[in-house]
Scaffold this motif. Structure first.
Motif, short mmCIF file in Angstrom:
data_model
loop_
_atom_site.label_atom_id
_atom_site.label_comp_id
_atom_site.label_asym_id
_atom_site.label_seq_id
_atom_site.Cartn_x
_atom_site.Cartn_y
_atom_site.Cartn_z
N VAL A 307 0.29 -5.32 1.05
CA VAL A 307 0.06 -6.19 2.35
C VAL A 307 -0.63 -7.01 1.81
CG1 VAL A 307 -0.56 -6.59 4.63
CG2 VAL A 307 1.37 -4.67 3.96
N ALA A 310 0.30 -9.46 -0.49
CA ALA A 310 1.25 -10.52 0.07
C ALA A 310 0.68 -11.52 0.96
CB ALA A 310 2.30 -9.61 1.07
N LYS A 311 -0.53 -11.12 1.75
CA LYS A 311 -1.21 -12.20 2.39
C LYS A 311 -1.84 -12.98 1.54
CE LYS A 311 -3.50 -10.43 5.95
NZ LYS A 311 -4.48 -9.55 6.67
N HIS A 314 1.09 -15.73 0.80
CA HIS A 314 1.22 -16.49 2.02
C HIS A 314 0.10 -17.49 2.18
CE1 HIS A 314 2.72 -17.19 6.24
NE2 HIS A 314 1.17 -17.38 6.60
N THR A 357 5.78 -5.93 -3.12
CA THR A 357 5.53 -7.30 -1.91
C THR A 357 5.43 -8.51 -2.89
OG1 THR A 357 3.26 -6.74 -2.09
CG2 THR A 357 4.55 -5.53 -0.45
N ILE A 399 5.52 -10.72 6.84
CA ILE A 399 4.41 -9.70 6.45
C ILE A 399 3.86 -9.07 7.78
CG2 ILE A 399 2.20 -9.28 5.31
CD1 ILE A 399 2.54 -12.03 3.80
N ASP A 401 1.00 -6.90 8.82
CA ASP A 401 -0.37 -6.08 8.32
C ASP A 401 -0.75 -5.13 9.18
OD1 ASP A 401 -1.56 -7.47 10.11
OD2 ASP A 401 -3.16 -8.34 8.82
N VAL A 452 6.07 -5.44 4.08
CA VAL A 452 6.85 -7.01 3.94
C VAL A 452 8.25 -6.77 4.06
CG1 VAL A 452 7.10 -9.00 2.47
CG2 VAL A 452 4.97 -7.71 2.30
#
Length: 468
Positions: A307, A310-311, A314, A357, A399, A401, A452
């Protein structure tokens, strides 16, 4: 967490919609009524709908940057990729569909780690190849070393202040050597070089192989390298930047954009993400890439780390406006950190959630897709971005979190969509397709696990109108 039957809390939260457009208020009230009706049966593991103060709108009519994909590097790696590994990285059928392989260029102009066959295999699976140097030869630098920074010699008498002095300019020598890498790649791997970077992390004095480049030096060297690349067929794109600290990028872009020749030779700006994600500043005539990111904690294959990665992606895309995002290494053969997408020395193929992810983006958001607007998202636990491709195809990446499941409801504006297929990465799932969900009156809902989820669908309204 609030109780599932706290009606006062629900009503207070939805009243905040009264100043929203009428259709938003209506949709919200419908959700409220549904929540009241089902209050007694709510699963307490799902976030209370009253926490959500707005319904995200996916808007195809507002577009942002054109995406060009995702990638990683084999620089310094000690073994060539197997076919099975190449499939895992670069195909969309049995892998995550990376679109870029970043090679390293050694000071002698050859390959810096990895293998020529890595480029061959990546290209055979649809990826494109670019390369970056870490340092010019020691004799061509003012510190007389490939380590600890130092600058490329621009003129005789240039000194590093530590007793080392340049005997002559080596701008032309280094430009010739870098341009020649395109021919070496074609000769040894049988594939063209898409682009060549001027320098990896030109703002970072490292104890390992490194070199510093000031803003003015960038402009001057671009004007030396640019004509040599322009003479090649095919012509590699010149990539400038790759700063360790994103904030340092903007001084270079200003210097390049103030010099018409340098700007004409430059095709791409690039940065790394280690220090921060910098909000995109102003309007620039060249696309921006994020060309390296990882972390250095003890090897962590967990969904929490997945995660986090993934952030990063993003933030780089939505806040930083990048069109390409790279992880650092494909795999990590040297230490037990998170520098590789997968693996550590004792198990180079050890799977990680960050691999999947990243795949939530790279498998679906293909080169040429365009980021589209997402507005109204207010759940602090969710991060939402959306992208459209040809023939009405689109993907929404969400996503979560939070450690708990989250309710997600979204409207797809100006669209005709009947269903979506969620692809989920969570503690239990590795980028796995789930049962399709219905879209009714341009709205859909889902319960999202920590992780995700990418919702994939087709906008038949765009497809029917001939828009691509």
């Amino acid at each position: 967490m609030r109780s599932g039957n706290n009606l006062d809390g629900k009503l207070a939260a939805w009243v905040r919609f009264l100043r929203k457009p009428a259709w938003t208020v209506l949709a919200s009230l419908l959700l409220l009524l549904a929540g009241i009706a089902g209050a007694s049966s709510h699963d307490n593991s799902v976030t209370d709908p009253a926490v959500v103060t707005a319904i995200p709108i996916i808007d195809f009519s507002i577009t942002h940057q054109t995406m060009q994909g995702f990638g990683a590097s084999d620089a310094f790696l000690d073994q060539p990729l197997t076919d099975a590994q190449a499939d895992l990285y670069f195909t969309t059928t049995s892998g995550i569909g990376l679109s870029w392989l970043r090679l390293g260029i050694a000071s002698n102009g050859g390959l810096n780690g990895g293998a020529w066959s890595d480029a061959t295999k990546a290209a055979a699976r649809g990826a494109q190849i670019w390369a970056a140097p870490w340092s010019a030869p020691a004799a061509w630098k003012d510190n007389n070393s490939e380590l600890a920074g130092g600058h490329l010699c621009a003129a005789a008498g240039q000194t590093d202040g530590q007793g080392h002095t340049c005997g002559a300019s080596h701008y032309d020598d280094w430009a010739i050597r870098l341009a020649a890498f395109a021919g070496l790649l074609q000769q040894n791997a049988g594939v063209p070089l898409y682009g060549i970077s001027i320098q990896n992390e030109p703002d970072y004095v490292a104890t390992y192989v490194s070199m510093l480049v000031s803003n003015n030096e960038f402009v001057n060297f671009i004007n030396a390298l640019g004509p040599k690349l322009a003479a090649l067929n095919p012509k590699p794109v010149l990539i400038a930047g790759e700063y360790a600290d994103w904030a340092n990028l903007w001084g270079m872009t200003a210097a390049i954009e103030a010099n018409p020749n340098a700007l004409a030779y430059t095709g791409i700006y690039a940065t790394h993400q280690y220090a921060r994600t910098s909000t995109y500043q102003g309007s620039h005539p060249r696309p921006l890439w994020q060309s390296e990111m990882s972390s250095f904690e003890a090897f962590d294959p967990s969904i929490a780390n997945g995660v986090t990665v993934a952030k990063w992606i993003h933030a780089a895309i939505v806040d930083g406006n990048v069109s390409v995002w790279h992880y650092w290494w494909l795999y990590n053969p040297y230490n037990e950190t998170n520098e590789g997408l997968i693996g550590y020395p004792e198990n180079r193929n050890a799977s990680t959630k960050r691999f999947y992810t990243l795949g939530n983006f790279s498998k679906f958001v293909r080169p040429g897709w365009v980021r589209i607007e997402v507005s109204g998202q207010s759940n602090p636990n969710l991060f939402v971005s959306a992208y459209q491709g040809p023939l009405g195809k689109f993907a929404i990446v969400v996503i979560n979190d939070s450690a708990s499941n989250q309710s997600f409801v979204a409207n797809i504006a100006d669209a005709r969509v009947s269903s979506l297929v969620p692809w989920a990465t969570s503690a239990a799932l590795d980028l796995a397709a789930q049962a399709s969900i219905a879209v009714s009156a341009n709205q859909f809902s889902a319960i999202l696990p920590n992780g995700v989820t990418t919702f994939v669908g087709t906008n038949d309204l765009i497809f029917a109108s001939g828009m691509q």
